[in-house]
Design an enzyme around this catalytic site. Structure first.
Site, PDB file in Angstrom:
ATOM      1  N   GLU A   1       0.857  -1.221   0.038  1.00 36.83           N
ATOM      2  CA  GLU A   1      -0.089  -0.044   0.036  1.00 36.83           C
ATOM      3  C   GLU A   1       1.008   1.367   0.002  1.00 36.83           C
ATOM      4  OE1 GLU A   1      -2.456  -1.097  -1.180  1.00 36.83           O
ATOM      5  OE2 GLU A   1      -3.989  -0.751   0.424  1.00 36.83           O
TER       6      GLU A   1
ATOM      7  N   THR B   1      -6.276   6.137  -4.975  1.00 38.08           N
ATOM      8  CA  THR B   1      -6.290   6.312  -3.651  1.00 38.08           C
ATOM      9  C   THR B   1      -5.263   7.314  -3.340  1.00 38.08           C
ATOM     10  OG1 THR B   1      -6.811   4.140  -3.236  1.00 38.08           O
ATOM     11  CG2 THR B   1      -5.867   5.130  -1.308  1.00 38.08           C
TER      12      THR B   1
HETATM   13  N1  ADP Z   1      -1.443  -6.000  -7.735  1.00 38.77           N
HETATM   14  C1  ADP Z   1      -2.139  -4.721  -7.896  1.00 38.77           C
HETATM   15  N2  ADP Z   1      -3.541  -4.966  -8.004  1.00 38.77           N
HETATM   16  C2  ADP Z   1      -4.199  -3.744  -8.087  1.00 38.77           C
HETATM   17  N3  ADP Z   1      -3.444  -2.527  -8.209  1.00 38.77           N
HETATM   18  C3  ADP Z   1      -1.959  -2.379  -8.287  1.00 38.77           C
HETATM   19  C4  ADP Z   1      -1.354  -3.570  -7.931  1.00 38.77           C
HETATM   20  N4  ADP Z   1       0.047  -3.305  -7.944  1.00 38.77           N
HETATM   21  C5  ADP Z   1      -0.099  -1.892  -8.313  1.00 38.77           C
HETATM   22  N5  ADP Z   1      -1.162  -1.343  -8.518  1.00 38.77           N
HETATM   23  C6  ADP Z   1      -1.545  -0.126  -8.792  1.00 38.77           C
HETATM   24  O1  ADP Z   1      -2.347   0.605  -7.674  1.00 38.77           O
HETATM   25  C7  ADP Z   1      -3.268   1.451  -7.985  1.00 38.77           C
HETATM   26  C8  ADP Z   1      -4.619   1.059  -7.471  1.00 38.77           C
HETATM   27  O2  ADP Z   1      -4.355   0.938  -6.106  1.00 38.77           O
HETATM   28  P1  ADP Z   1      -5.483   1.962  -5.522  1.00 38.77           P
HETATM   29  O3  ADP Z   1      -5.403   3.523  -5.979  1.00 38.77           O
HETATM   30  O4  ADP Z   1      -5.134   1.968  -3.908  1.00 38.77           O
HETATM   31  O5  ADP Z   1      -6.944   1.319  -5.688  1.00 38.77           O
HETATM   32  P2  ADP Z   1      -7.619   0.199  -5.137  1.00 38.77           P
HETATM   33  O6  ADP Z   1      -8.741   1.253  -3.951  1.00 38.77           O
HETATM   34  O7  ADP Z   1      -8.580  -0.471  -5.926  1.00 38.77           O
HETATM   35  O8  ADP Z   1      -6.725  -0.447  -4.056  1.00 38.77           O
HETATM   36  C9  ADP Z   1      -3.238   1.344  -9.574  1.00 38.77           C
HETATM   37  O9  ADP Z   1      -2.443   2.499  -9.836  1.00 38.77           O
HETATM   38  C10 ADP Z   1      -2.544   0.109  -9.808  1.00 38.77           C
HETATM   39  O10 ADP Z   1      -1.650   0.169 -11.108  1.00 38.77           O
HETATM   40  N1  LIG Z   2      -7.802   4.557   4.564  1.00 39.35           N
HETATM   41  C1  LIG Z   2      -7.535   4.472   2.954  1.00 39.35           C
HETATM   42  C2  LIG Z   2      -8.350   3.365   2.338  1.00 39.35           C
HETATM   43  C3  LIG Z   2      -8.193   3.371   0.763  1.00 39.35           C
HETATM   44  O1  LIG Z   2      -8.839   2.335   0.255  1.00 39.35           O
HETATM   45  P1  LIG Z   2      -8.644   1.884  -1.052  1.00 39.35           P
HETATM   46  O2  LIG Z   2      -9.889   0.477  -1.244  1.00 39.35           O
HETATM   47  O3  LIG Z   2      -9.481   3.076  -1.998  1.00 39.35           O
HETATM   48  O4  LIG Z   2      -7.380   1.650  -1.644  1.00 39.35           O
HETATM   49  C4  LIG Z   2      -7.892   5.811   2.359  1.00 39.35           C
HETATM   50  O5  LIG Z   2      -9.118   6.210   2.737  1.00 39.35           O
HETATM   51  O6  LIG Z   2      -7.286   6.525   1.552  1.00 39.35           O
END
Ligand code: ADP
Ligand SMILES: N[C@@H](CCOP(=O)(O)O)C(=O)O
Length: 293
Positions: free
Chosen positions: A120, A168
């Protein structure tokens, strides 16, 4: 070869920003691993075209590094990225369980939480554990710097996912630096109410405890149609509605007998503003599951 299914999650639940999370029964990521001299990653499934296969940019690569566990890794995405349903965390949690077993590292599920959170940190800039904790442990989790508390809650939910995307990282940029004491007091009260609701499996208390005046209002403008979807879900019987994680997913808590009506209302409300969406009618579910082949 080892296979792990790790569930989507919904973090924050309104009043528990960066702390609360629930595992969802569906959807889920499936990760397969086998030992290799260096880590390689392939990705298929929902939104795989947006996910880097370079281990230095994938949450799974960060976990392999943290466990010093190089492997050939395949990710089959059930959880679309940038969804607010813990897509990046589901892969990281699955990889943590799989690689821990593959290399006999001996960590407990609780000890894997900060390791999976390294993924994360890679994608959102912060090692928030509120998605990886429920994906690893299941149920409702309270993740703080001192550790994780878990409750096996049985609460029906609808997670409605519009076709739009919110990163995020971007959604963390709109969070306020400080909050009025009055809003903090309200939020503490709501978080406490929600926690009791989870321990009693009471959707009314959980829904009431999802109100948040600090973070959620700053983020709803990033989600087209949010207010209409929220109102429609509440009118259809939802006991509480909030942004799922950082969005654009929207989470509604309800009684089982209202679930179908709540899901339809949310889909129709998104459709009325010209946005396709899909609704997962599910419940707070189990954590990552390992299969040996
Ligand atoms: N294994 C993975 N699965 C999903 N997203 C990934 C992964 N590795 C890297 N990423 C990157 O993380 C970002 C998505 O994460 P995030 O914004 O936290 O969304 P989510 O809420 O769906 O987790 C995208 O830019 C994606 O390319
Ligand atoms: N606490 C984080 C949770 C993000 O969750 P995601 O499913 O959107 O990756 C935030 O609120 O930023």
């Amino acid at each position: 070869m080892l296979t792990v299914r790790a569930p989507a999650t919904s973090a924050n639940l309104g009043s528990g920003f960066d702390v609360f999370g629930v595992a969802l029964g569906t959807p889920a990521d499936v990760v397969r691993v086998e030992r290799a001299p260096k880590t390689t990653i392939s990705v298929t499934g929902a939104g795989s075209e947006y996910i880097p296969e370079d281990p230095a940019q994938n949450t799974v690569g960060a976990v392999a590094d943290a466990l010093d566990a190089p492997a050939r890794i395949h990710i089959d995405k059930g959880v679309r990225p940038s969804s607010g349903l813990g897509s990046s965390a589901a892969s990281a949690a699955a990889a943590a369980v799989a690689l821990n077993d593959l290399y006999d590292r001996g960590y407990t599920r609780e000890e894997l939480v900060p390791i999976a959170a390294e993924g994360e940190a890679l994608v959102s800039g912060e090692a928030h554990a509120d998605n990886v904790a429920p994906s690893l442990l299941g149920g409702f989790t309270i993740a703080t710097d001192d550790g994780v508390t878990q409750v096996d809650a049985q609460i029906p939910v609808v997670a409605c996912l519009p076709e739009t995307a919110v990163s995020t990282r971007d959604a963390r940029d709109v969070i306020p630096d400080s909050a009025a004491l009055e809003d903090v007091v309200d939020t503490v009260g709501n978080a406490a109410t929600l926690t009791v609701g989870m321990t009693r499996n009471d959707p009314d208390l959980v829904g009431r405890g999802m109100e948040d005046a600090i973070v959620t209002p700053k983020r709803t403008s990033l989600i087209d149609g949010y207010e209409q979807v929220r109102t429609a879900a509440l009118d259809a019987g939802a006991t509480g509605v909030t942004v799922s994680g950082a969005g654009p997913g929207v989470l509604a808590v309800c009684h089982q007998h209202d679930q179908r009506a709540v899901a339809s209302a949310m889909l129709e409300a998104f459709e009325a503003v010209g946005i396709d969406s899909r609704a997962y009618q599910t419940r707070v579910g189990e954590g990552a599951r390992l299969y040996r082949e």
